[in-house]
Design a protein around this motif. Structure first.
Motif, mmCIF file in Angstrom:
data_model
loop_
_atom_site.group_PDB
_atom_site.id
_atom_site.type_symbol
_atom_site.label_atom_id
_atom_site.label_comp_id
_atom_site.label_asym_id
_atom_site.label_seq_id
_atom_site.Cartn_x
_atom_site.Cartn_y
_atom_site.Cartn_z
ATOM 1 N N VAL A 68 38.250 52.727 90.306
ATOM 2 C CA VAL A 68 39.074 51.633 89.790
ATOM 3 C C VAL A 68 39.172 51.710 88.266
ATOM 4 O O VAL A 68 40.226 51.436 87.677
ATOM 5 C CB VAL A 68 38.479 50.277 90.232
ATOM 6 N N LYS A 69 38.092 52.131 87.642
ATOM 7 C CA LYS A 69 38.086 52.230 86.182
ATOM 8 C C LYS A 69 39.076 53.273 85.693
ATOM 9 O O LYS A 69 39.746 53.086 84.666
ATOM 10 C CB LYS A 69 36.678 52.563 85.696
ATOM 11 N N VAL A 70 39.174 54.388 86.417
ATOM 12 C CA VAL A 70 40.115 55.439 86.033
ATOM 13 C C VAL A 70 41.546 54.933 86.153
ATOM 14 O O VAL A 70 42.384 55.157 85.267
ATOM 15 C CB VAL A 70 39.904 56.696 86.903
ATOM 16 N N TRP A 71 41.856 54.222 87.276
ATOM 17 C CA TRP A 71 43.202 53.682 87.431
ATOM 18 C C TRP A 71 43.530 52.675 86.333
ATOM 19 O O TRP A 71 44.663 52.604 85.860
ATOM 20 C CB TRP A 71 43.336 53.014 88.799
ATOM 21 N N LYS A 72 42.545 51.905 85.929
ATOM 22 C CA LYS A 72 42.754 50.936 84.864
ATOM 23 C C LYS A 72 43.076 51.635 83.554
ATOM 24 O O LYS A 72 43.959 51.199 82.797
ATOM 25 C CB LYS A 72 41.517 50.054 84.706
ATOM 26 N N ASN A 73 42.398 52.749 83.287
ATOM 27 C CA ASN A 73 42.681 53.514 82.070
ATOM 28 C C ASN A 73 44.078 54.113 82.104
ATOM 29 O O ASN A 73 44.767 54.197 81.079
ATOM 30 C CB ASN A 73 41.645 54.629 81.905
ATOM 31 N N ILE A 74 44.502 54.547 83.318
ATOM 32 C CA ILE A 74 45.861 55.076 83.455
ATOM 33 C C ILE A 74 46.885 53.988 83.157
ATOM 34 O O ILE A 74 47.866 54.206 82.436
ATOM 35 C CB ILE A 74 46.074 55.644 84.870
ATOM 36 N N ASP A 75 46.646 52.806 83.718
ATOM 37 C CA ASP A 75 47.565 51.690 83.488
ATOM 38 C C ASP A 75 47.614 51.310 82.018
ATOM 39 O O ASP A 75 48.692 51.042 81.462
ATOM 40 C CB ASP A 75 47.127 50.496 84.344
ATOM 41 N N ASN A 76 46.465 51.311 81.353
ATOM 42 C CA ASN A 76 46.434 50.979 79.921
ATOM 43 C C ASN A 76 47.177 52.007 79.088
ATOM 44 O O ASN A 76 47.843 51.685 78.103
ATOM 45 C CB ASN A 76 44.993 50.861 79.449
ATOM 46 N N SER A 77 47.031 53.305 79.495
ATOM 47 C CA SER A 77 47.704 54.348 78.727
ATOM 48 C C SER A 77 49.223 54.265 78.866
ATOM 49 O O SER A 77 49.966 54.653 77.964
ATOM 50 C CB SER A 77 47.214 55.724 79.182
ATOM 51 N N ILE A 78 49.701 53.735 80.042
ATOM 52 C CA ILE A 78 51.142 53.602 80.248
ATOM 53 C C ILE A 78 51.707 52.419 79.462
ATOM 54 O O ILE A 78 52.777 52.505 78.857
ATOM 55 C CB ILE A 78 51.456 53.434 81.754
ATOM 56 N N THR A 79 50.981 51.312 79.438
ATOM 57 C CA THR A 79 51.465 50.094 78.758
ATOM 58 C C THR A 79 51.116 50.059 77.285
ATOM 59 O O THR A 79 51.574 49.191 76.550
ATOM 60 C CB THR A 79 50.868 48.861 79.436
ATOM 61 N N GLN A 80 50.333 51.024 76.815
ATOM 62 C CA GLN A 80 49.881 50.997 75.421
ATOM 63 C C GLN A 80 51.006 51.112 74.398
ATOM 64 O O GLN A 80 50.962 50.451 73.365
ATOM 65 C CB GLN A 80 48.864 52.120 75.185
ATOM 66 N N PRO A 81 52.079 51.904 74.578
ATOM 67 C CA PRO A 81 53.109 52.040 73.536
ATOM 68 C C PRO A 81 53.757 50.717 73.144
ATOM 69 O O PRO A 81 53.990 50.484 71.959
ATOM 70 C CB PRO A 81 54.122 52.996 74.168
#
Length: 262
Positions: A68-81
């Protein structure tokens, strides 16, 4: 056994195939094996069998699901810009999150690779392939044939003896690998002798108990093997004669794979 004929031996074919599939040889040796497999069907079949075995093992390893932590990091990297446009200083945080994601992914890949290596190790042991044959090359080898009534049948190969030089952690060793087509029938212990090449004198190496695949060598026995013309197996500690000799075979020194072609 000379020329390309020796590569038709199932033990040698299996050894070369395992080295080739596991990517152990140098590029030069690998190219030589690829040439030989085109000329020798037995070697080509052995390589195919090893490749299929490794592929089947790879398929049996379950895929690792991201946490779950990895998916959360993926989501953060997508919404970060979109967040970065409002907060310019968030660039360093985005970089760290991306780095963390790849680090976690790399750890997962390393765990999967380690699992594959362990499974391969178990599978190799089940196939009676001795580990040193895959990780290093012997210094000396002898192809052993039976002695019946004092007469040797050189075409009847029963097993191969490989002798390995000592390392920083292990002594010099003598390994015995029996033919799959003609497995061991004599279940009594055998005594190993080395016949000196220059004088013909016999030197006692040690006893090979039933079931043991290796025999440790000290400085004296290593020297006796390295200076020998033949290795001889007998039923007792008496010097080899027509009554107690079981097997005999020429002992040859092998050149380095890194310096010479096969």
């Amino acid at each position: 056994m000379s020329g390309s004929l020796r590569y038709k031996d199932p033990i040698i074919c299996d050894y070369l195939a395992s080295q080739y599939v596991m990517s152990v040889p140098t590029p030069h040796v690998k190219a030589r094996i690829e040439y030989l497999r085109q000329q020798i069907p037995e070697l080509d079949d052995a390589i195919i069998n090893w490749s299929e075995s490794v592929a089947n093992i790879h398929k049996q390893i379950p895929g690792k699901q991201p946490s779950v932590k990895v998916w959360k990091n993926i989501d953060n990297s997508i919404t970060q810009p979109s967040y970065k446009t409002k907060h310019p200083t968030a660039g360093s945080s985005s970089w760290w999150n991306n780095l963390l994601f790849w680090r976690l992914t790399g750890i997962g890949a390393s765990v999967a690779s380690l699992g594959l290596a362990l499974v391969l190790s178990v599978d190799i042991q089940k196939a009676n392939v001795i580990a040193p044959l895959i990780s290093s090359a012997p210094s000396y080898t002898a192809v052993m044939s039976p002695i019946n009534d004092g007469i040797k049948n050189s075409d009847d190969i029963r097993f191969v003896v490989n002798v390995y030089r000592k390392t920083e952690t292990k002594p010099s060793r003598l390994f015995i690998q029996w033919s799959e087509r003609k497995p061991r029938m004599n279940m009594t212990e055998m005594h190993v002798w080395a016949q000196e090449q220059a004088t013909g004198k016999m030197a006692y190496i040690g006893v090979e108990t039933n079931g043991a695949q290796s025999l440790s060598l000290n400085k004296a026995t290593w020297t006796a093997v390295s200076n020998s013309s033949h290795l001889i197996f007998t039923t007792d500690t008496n010097k080899p004669n027509s009554e107690n000799t079981l097997f005999s075979g020429p002992c040859i020194q092998l050149s380095s794979w890194k310096k010479n072609s096969i």
